[in-house]
Design an enzyme around this catalytic site. Structure first.
Site, mmCIF file in Angstrom:
data_model
loop_
_atom_site.group_PDB
_atom_site.id
_atom_site.type_symbol
_atom_site.label_atom_id
_atom_site.label_comp_id
_atom_site.label_asym_id
_atom_site.label_seq_id
_atom_site.Cartn_x
_atom_site.Cartn_y
_atom_site.Cartn_z
ATOM 1 N N ASN A 45 39.887 35.107 49.983
ATOM 2 C CA ASN A 45 41.143 35.203 49.238
ATOM 3 C C ASN A 45 42.004 36.378 49.689
ATOM 4 O O ASN A 45 42.955 36.759 49.005
ATOM 5 C CB ASN A 45 40.868 35.321 47.736
ATOM 6 C CG ASN A 45 40.037 34.167 47.226
ATOM 7 O OD1 ASN A 45 38.902 34.370 46.834
ATOM 8 N ND2 ASN A 45 40.574 32.962 47.270
ATOM 9 N N ILE A 53 46.604 39.534 49.004
ATOM 10 C CA ILE A 53 45.572 39.039 48.096
ATOM 11 C C ILE A 53 46.086 37.803 47.373
ATOM 12 O O ILE A 53 47.172 37.829 46.787
ATOM 13 C CB ILE A 53 45.194 40.120 47.064
ATOM 14 C CG1 ILE A 53 44.732 41.389 47.785
ATOM 15 C CG2 ILE A 53 44.122 39.606 46.109
ATOM 16 C CD1 ILE A 53 44.658 42.603 46.894
ATOM 17 N N CYS A 54 45.309 36.735 47.417
ATOM 18 C CA CYS A 54 45.656 35.514 46.701
ATOM 19 C C CYS A 54 44.972 35.577 45.335
ATOM 20 O O CYS A 54 43.787 35.295 45.216
ATOM 21 C CB CYS A 54 45.211 34.286 47.481
ATOM 22 S SG CYS A 54 45.729 32.750 46.713
ATOM 23 N N LEU A 55 45.725 35.999 44.334
ATOM 24 C CA LEU A 55 45.213 36.166 42.985
ATOM 25 C C LEU A 55 46.298 35.731 42.016
ATOM 26 O O LEU A 55 47.433 36.225 42.094
ATOM 27 C CB LEU A 55 44.819 37.636 42.761
ATOM 28 C CG LEU A 55 44.171 38.011 41.445
ATOM 29 C CD1 LEU A 55 42.862 37.245 41.236
ATOM 30 C CD2 LEU A 55 43.913 39.502 41.399
ATOM 31 N N SER A 86 41.541 28.509 46.169
ATOM 32 C CA SER A 86 42.800 29.112 46.629
ATOM 33 C C SER A 86 42.550 30.091 47.779
ATOM 34 O O SER A 86 42.828 31.273 47.660
ATOM 35 C CB SER A 86 43.510 29.812 45.472
ATOM 36 O OG SER A 86 42.719 30.872 44.965
#
Length: 88
Positions: A45, A53-55, A86
């Site tokens: 992620n 950052i994929c959050l 994701s």
């Protein structure tokens, strides 16, 4: 701003110290900060070149109730429990 977080225990990141860069927009807390890893990290992620950052809380699930400290805690939790749905 920068933050230092410790790698979560019982993960491959345990014992590591990771530096994050925070860009806090003027309308914060109504808009989320932009956060990225400055320390190179291999994680599904996290973008391997940019540290992005994929959050969800840093994007569409942001709430003004989140603090910078709680964002750090969410990133530590993400390090321990990657979100396969994701990936970056």
């Amino acid at each position: 701003w920068t933050a230092l977080i410790k790698g979560p225990s019982e993960t491959p990141y345990e014992g590591g110290v990771f530096q994050l860069a925070f860009a806090v927009p003027e309308p914060y807390p109504l808009q989320p900060p932009q956060v990225r890893f400055l320390t190179k990290i291999f994680h599904p992620n996290v973008h391997f070149k940019t540290g992005e950052i994929c959050l969800d809380i840093l994007k569409n699930a942001w709430s003004p109730a989140w603090t910078l400290q709680s964002v750090c805690r969410a990133i530590i939790a993400l390090m321990a429990h990657p979100e396969a749905d994701s990936p970056l």
